[in-house]
Design a protein around this motif. Structure first.
Motif, short mmCIF file in Angstrom:
data_model
loop_
_atom_site.label_atom_id
_atom_site.label_comp_id
_atom_site.label_asym_id
_atom_site.label_seq_id
_atom_site.Cartn_x
_atom_site.Cartn_y
_atom_site.Cartn_z
N TYR A 139 0.84 -1.19 0.00
CA TYR A 139 0.00 0.00 0.00
C TYR A 139 0.88 1.25 0.00
CZ TYR A 139 -3.92 -3.03 1.22
OH TYR A 139 -4.88 -4.01 1.21
N GLU A 160 2.51 4.52 1.01
CA GLU A 160 2.64 5.16 2.33
C GLU A 160 2.25 6.63 2.22
OE1 GLU A 160 6.10 6.15 5.67
OE2 GLU A 160 6.57 5.00 3.85
N VAL A 161 1.45 7.10 3.18
CA VAL A 161 1.07 8.52 3.16
C VAL A 161 1.92 9.29 4.17
CG1 VAL A 161 -1.27 8.10 2.37
CG2 VAL A 161 -0.82 8.12 4.82
N THR A 183 -3.21 15.10 9.17
CA THR A 183 -4.48 15.83 9.31
C THR A 183 -4.32 17.10 10.16
OG1 THR A 183 -5.05 14.48 11.24
CG2 THR A 183 -5.84 13.72 9.08
N THR A 230 -7.80 3.95 -5.30
CA THR A 230 -8.40 3.53 -4.02
C THR A 230 -9.89 3.29 -4.08
OG1 THR A 230 -8.87 5.78 -3.28
CG2 THR A 230 -6.65 4.92 -2.86
N GLN A 237 -14.50 3.70 5.57
CA GLN A 237 -13.29 4.04 6.30
C GLN A 237 -12.13 4.40 5.38
OE1 GLN A 237 -12.42 0.96 9.21
NE2 GLN A 237 -14.56 0.82 9.87
N GLY A 238 -12.42 4.60 4.11
CA GLY A 238 -11.37 4.92 3.16
C GLY A 238 -11.20 6.39 2.88
N THR A 286 -10.25 9.04 4.84
CA THR A 286 -9.03 9.70 5.34
C THR A 286 -7.80 9.29 4.54
OG1 THR A 286 -9.95 9.84 7.57
CG2 THR A 286 -7.55 9.97 7.36
N TYR A 287 -7.64 7.99 4.29
CA TYR A 287 -6.46 7.52 3.55
C TYR A 287 -6.41 8.15 2.16
CZ TYR A 287 -3.22 4.43 1.10
OH TYR A 287 -2.17 3.95 0.36
N LEU A 333 -5.43 11.94 2.34
CA LEU A 333 -4.01 12.18 2.61
C LEU A 333 -3.14 11.73 1.44
CD1 LEU A 333 -3.83 11.13 6.38
CD2 LEU A 333 -4.05 13.43 5.41
N ARG A 334 -3.53 10.64 0.78
CA ARG A 334 -2.78 10.17 -0.39
C ARG A 334 -2.82 11.23 -1.49
NH1 ARG A 334 1.13 7.68 -3.22
NH2 ARG A 334 0.38 6.46 -5.00
#
Length: 819
Positions: A194, A196-197, A201, A268, A376-377, A379-380, A383-384
Motif C-alpha cells: 500500500y 505510504e502517506v 491531518t 483507491t 473508512q477509506g 481519510t487515507y 491524505l494520499r
C-alpha cells in the motif's frame, strides 16, 4: 473498469513470466471478473516518427479549422511545413512528428502532399494514433526538455496492457487498482504494497484560512465530510507518469491537480473533488439539499435543474457540486488556480443513485458512490491525494483537516464453522487451507471452541468488503480463490422435485404447438414498455401503478399491460424489412391495474395482417374477426375453459381495438380469464406504427388462480351412422340483438324440446335487413340439425321438436317467427 498492468505493479510484485498479462487474462475470469477486452498499449516499431518543435504557425488561408505550421526536428536546421487541424498546441511546444515514409498503426502511410492548396510534409500525432495512450482530442505535447529528433521508440520503450473488467455491482472494492491487486495477491500468494502517506491531518496555519467553516445540514445523505486546504499550488500539465496512468484507463489528462484526484479514485475507489478556493464565495462550504428548481452548470457544460431531493455542496451563494455526482464550472481548478480545497466524503448510495438517474448523469464518482464505497477509506484517500498534489503541483497544507460527522458503521464480524464449509462445497479441505485463503483476502480469523465441541471462527470483515455479510459469502470467497478447478470429479445425482409439470407450463407448450401449427411465428419480447404508450392505451391509473421505481432506460419504465403493442412492433419491423412474415404470437406475463393494485397475468397474444400482401397465383382467404375468435377459442380450450359457451360483447370505444369490429368475453373475478379479439384500431395503427393494412389480433389474459382449477378433460363422442334431419327458422329481432345471443337461446330451447334424440347443431346462416321488415328490426335465419344415434328419425318426431322450439321462442322471448 479499465485496469493497467503497469499500474498494478505499484502494489504487487508481478513476475513478467509467472504473472504476465497473458496469465492475468486467464486468472481474472476465474476470480469472478470477466474481461470484456484487453488492449496492449505502446507503439510498434515506427520509423520516421521523431520529436519535433513548433517554430511558428499561421491560420490556413482557405480553411478555418486548419493551421499551417513550421516544425523543426533538429536535423541541421531543416524545417517541415505541416498542415494540422489540432488547436491544443502553441509556439515552442515539443510534439511527435511522423515524417514522409512513416507507416502508422492501421497501415496509415505518411507522404508529402497538399491540404487545401498548402504543402504538408508530415503529420503531428496524437497519443492514440501512435498507440501510446487513449487521448485523441489533440496532438501529444511533450516535456520541454525532450531532445529534438529523438525517435518515438527510443522515447517510449515500455508498453502496457489494459484490462477492461466487468465488475458485478456488489464488488465496488474492485473498481480500483488496489482492489484488483488485493485479489491477485490472494490468488498468487503475494503481499500488497500500500502506498505510504506522509501528509497529516494536523498542520500549521499560514495567514487567513481559505475557508472559515463547513456546515453539513444533510447529514443523512453525507454522514462524513472532510476538507483540506492547500496553498501555493502551481497548476499545469501532469508529469509523464501521471498522464500515462490517467490515459491508460481511458481518461483525458486535464491538469496536475485534477489528474491527482482522478488517479486516487482509480487507485483507491474513493472519489475526491478539488475546489479553486478563490471561487468559493463567502469562505464556507455547505452540504445541503438543493432548492426546488435550483440550477447549476456541471463540468460537462450542461445546465441542470435540481430538485429538493438532491444533495449539493454549495458555498454561501450557489451550489458547486451535485453531491457524489459531478462538480460545476463555477469552482473548477484551472491554470489560474493557486489555492485549492480538497474534498473527501462519504455519500449515501441510495441518494447518489437516485440523483444520478433523475438527472440522467453518470460519472466515475457516482458509479462508485451509488454502489457503496469504503466508509473508512475517506481519510487515507484524502491524505494520499495531498501527498501527490504536493509532489506534482507544489504548495503546502494550510491548517488542520476540517471534519464533520463520523465514519458510518460497518459489519465487523461473521461467524463461520469450518465443518459447514466442507459440507457446503462437497469435498474435504483442511482448516488450515480455509484459514489461509480467508487471511489472504485480508480477513482476520479468530478461532473459538463451540458449545457442541466443534470449532467456531469469528471472521473480521474489512470495511471495504461490506458485501460479506453471511457465512455463505465467506464460503463463496474461499472456493473462488481456492479454485473451482480443484473441485474433485463426482457423479451428479439430481432428483425430480415434482411428479408432473405445472399446468401453466403444459398449457404454454400446448398453445405454442397449436399456434405454430397454424403458421404463426413466435416472438420473444421485453416485458418493459414506453411510459407514454402505457398512459395512452391504459390510462393514468395504470401509468402510476405499473411504473418502475428505478428504470434503467427512460423508454422501458413500465411493466407491459398487453402483448399486442410489442407484437405490432414486430409486424412493423418485418414489414420494413420485407420478410413476408405476417402472423406472430407471444406467450408471457402482463400486468394490469385492478382497483389500484397490480395484477400479474399469464397471457397469449397473436396478430395477423388481414390483407394479401404477397403476389400469388391464387388468392388466399384473408383473416377476419371470426378467424381471431376461433383462434382465441382454441387457446382457451387448451387452457381448460369451455370456449363454446362464451358470450362475446362488442367493443364500443377503444384506442387499441376497432369499435364495432372487435369483441371481448370473460371476467377475472368469476371465470379467471378475459379474451379480446377482432380488428385493431386502424387510426392507431397508422399513427403509432405506420401500418396501413388491417391487423386482426387476439389477446387472452388468465389469472394464476385460473390454473389452480381442475382442468376439464375433453370427451370423444362417436360419429353416428344415422342420417340427420334439418329444419330452418327465420326470426325477426331488434337490430341491437346479437346474433350469438339468438343462436344460444335457440340451442337452449332445442335441448328442452327434443326427447330421445339430439339437436346436434344450431347455426345462423343468413341475415336480412331492409324492405318488408319493421324499422329497427332484422331477420336472422337459423338452421337446426337433428340426429339420433341408434335410428333414422321420423318426420313426426322432428316436427314435434320443431313445434316445441317455436312455442318456447314465442313464450320466452321477444323474437318474432317469420312465416
Amino acid at each position: 473498469m479499465k485496469i493497467s498492468y503497469n499500474w498494478l505493479k505499484n502494489y504487487i510484485d508481478l513476475d513478467p513470466i509467472q504473472h504476465s498479462p497473458e496469465v492475468l487474462a486467464e486468472v481474472l475470469p476465474l476470480l469472478g471478473f470477466d474481461i470484456e477486452e484487453y488492449e496492449k498499449l505502446g507503439p510498434p516499431q515506427l520509423n520516421n516518427v521523431v520529436v519535433g518543435q513548433v517554430l511558428e504557425y499561421i491560420q490556413h488561408p482557405d480553411a478555418d479549422r486548419l493551421r499551417c505550421c513550421k516544425v523543426s526536428t533538429g536535423n541541421e536546421g531543416e524545417v517541415h511545413d505541416i498542415v494540422c487541424g489540432a488547436k491544443n498546441f502553441k509556439q515552442g511546444d515539443k510534439v511527435m512528428v511522423a515524417l514522409p515514409g512513416a507507416v502508422l498503426p492501421g497501415d496509415f502511410k505518411i507522404k508529402a502532399s497538399k491540404l487545401r492548396g498548402q504543402p504538408s510534409a508530415g503529420m503531428m500525432c496524437s497519443a492514440k494514433e501512435l498507440q501510446i495512450g487513449q487521448d485523441h482530442d489533440g496532438i501529444m505535447i511533450l516535456d520541454g526538455d525532450t531532445a529534438l529528433g529523438t525517435p518515438l521508440n527510443d522515447l517510449y520503450t515500455d508498453g502496457d496492457t489494459v484490462f477492461d473488467l466487468e465488475i458485478t455491482p456488489n464488488r465496488v472494492d474492485v473498481l480500483s487498482h488496489i482492489g484488483v491487486a488485493r485479489e491477485l495477491a490472494a490468488k498468487f500468494g503475494l503481499d500488497v504494497n500500500y502506498p505510504e502517506v506522509k501528509a497529516s491531518t494536523e498542520n500549521e496555519s499560514h495567514g487567513e484560512p481559505l475557508i472559515s467553516s463547513v456546515d453539513v445540514s444533510a447529514s443523512e445523505v453525507c454522514p462524513h465530510y472532510t476538507a483540506m486546504c492547500i496553498k501555493g499550488v502551481k497548476v499545469g500539465p501532469s508529469p509523464k507518469w501521471l498522464k500515462d496512468a490517467i490515459e491508460a484507463t481511458g481518461q483525458r489528462s486535464i491538469n496536475n491537480v485534477v489528474d491527482v484526484t482522478n488517479y486516487v479514485l482509480q487507485e483507491t475507489c474513493q472519489p475526491l473533488h478539488a475546489f479553486d478556493a478563490a471561487k468559493i464565495r463567502g469562505g464556507k462550504l455547505v452540504v445541503r439539499m438543493a432548492s426546488e428548481g435550483e440550477k447549476m452548470t456541471t463540468l460537462d457544460e450542461v445546465e441542470r435543474t435540481l430538485s429538493a431531493d438532491m444533495a449539493v455542496i454549495a458555498d454561501a451563494e450557489r451550489p458547486l457540486v451535485v453531491a457524489g455526482v459531478m462538480g460545476s464550472l463555477d469552482a473548477e481548478v484551472d491554470a489560474g488556480t493557486t489555492d485549492i480545497v480538497l474534498e473527501a466524503a462519504y455519500f449515501s448510495p441510495t441518494s447518489v443513485r437516485a440523483t444520478s438517474r433523475k438527472l440522467g448523469l453518470s460519472s466515475d464518482s457516482s458509479y462508485r458512490f451509488e454502489r457503496g464505497v469504503d466508509p473508512q477509506g475517506v481519510t487515507y484517500a484524502s491524505l494520499r491525494a495531498v501527498d501527490l498534489i504536493l509532489e506534482v503541483a507544489g504548495g503546502s497544507v494550510d491548517g488542520n483537516r476540517i471534519e464533520v460527522g463520523t465514519e458510518p458503521p460497518t459489519i465487523s464480524e461473521v461467524t463461520l464453522f469450518p465443518d459447514r464449509v466442507r459440507k457446503f462445497i462437497g469435498f474435504e479441505v483442511s482448516d488450515e487451507e480455509i484459514q489461509t485463503v480467508l487471511e489472504s483476502l485480508g480477513l482476520a480469523v479468530a478461532i473459538h471452541d463451540a458449545d457442541d465441541g466443534s470449532v467456531r471462527w469469528e471472521v473480521t470483515i474489512p470495511s471495504y468488503r461490506q458485501d460479506l455479510q453471511r457465512d455463505v459469502d465467506l464460503i463463496e470467497e474461499f472456493i473462488r480463490v481456492y479454485g473451482t478447478d480443484k473441485i474433485p470429479e463426482s457423479e451428479v445425482s439430481a432428483r425430480g422435485i415434482s411428479t408432473q409439470d405445472h399446468r401453466i407450463y403444459t398449457v404454454n407448450e400446448a398453445v405454442a404447438n397449436y399456434l405454430t401449427g397454424q403458421n404463426f411465428n413466435e416472438a420473444f419480447l421485453y416485458s418493459l414498455r414506453d411510459p407514454e404508450e402505457t398512459q395512452f392505451f391504459f390510462g393514468e391509473e395504470s401509468f402510476k401503478v405499473l411504473a418502475l421505481d428505478n428504470p434503467l432506460q427512460s423508454d422501458q419504465s413500465h411493466l407491459r399491460p398487453s402483448l399486442i403493442p410489442g407484437l405490432l412492433d414486430v409486424l412493423k419491423l418485418n414489414a420494413a424489412r420485407g420478410t413476408g412474415a405476417t402472423r406472430f404470437f407471444e406467450r408471457g406475463h402482463v400486468y394490469r391495474e385492478v382497483k389500484g393494485q397490480m395484477l400479474e397475468l399469464i397471457s397469449v397474444g397473436f396478430v395477423i395482417v388481414a390483407d394479401q400482401i404477397s403476389r400469388e397465383w391464387r388468392q388466399r382467404e384473408v383473416a377476419d374477426f371470426y378467424t381471431a375468435r376461433t383462434l382465441a377459442g382454441e387457446v382457451l380450450e387448451l387452457a381448460g375453459a369451455a370456449a363454446n359457451k362464451l358470450t362475446f360483447q362488442p367493443i364500443e370505444a377503444c384506442k387499441l381495438w376497432q369499435p364495432g369490429h372487435s369483441a371481448e368475453a370473460g371476467d377475472f373475478a368469476k371465470m379467471g380469464f378475459m379474451a379480446t379479439c377482432g380488428l385493431l384500431n386502424m387510426a392507431t395503427l397508422k399513427e403509432r406504427w405506420d401500418l396501413t393494412t388491417p391487423v386482426i389480433a387476439g389477446s387472452i389474459l388468465m389469472t394464476p388462480k385460473f390454473f389452480e382449477r381442475k382442468a376439464k378433460r375433453g370427451r370423444h363422442t362417436g360419429v353416428s351412422n344415422q342420417p340427420a334431419s334439418a329444419k330452418d327458422l327465420a326470426l325477426i329481432v331488434d337490430q341491437s340483438v346479437l346474433a350469438g345471443d339468438v343462436e344460444r337461446q335457440v340451442a337452449k330451447f332445442a335441448k328442452k324440446a327434443t326427447q330421445g334424440f339430439d339437436c346436434e347443431s344450431v347455426r345462423i346462416f343468413d341475415l336480412y335487413e331492409g324492405t318488408g321488415l319493421p324499422e329497427g328490426k332484422k331477420s336472422l335465419a337459423v338452421s337446426m340439425s337433428f340426429r339420433a344415434a341408434d335410428r333414422t328419425l321420423k318426420d313426426k318426431e322432428v316436427n314435434a321438436a320443431f313445434d316445441g322450439i317455436q312455442k318456447l321462442i314465442s313464450e320466452k322471448t321477444d323474437f318474432q317467427i317469420r312465416k
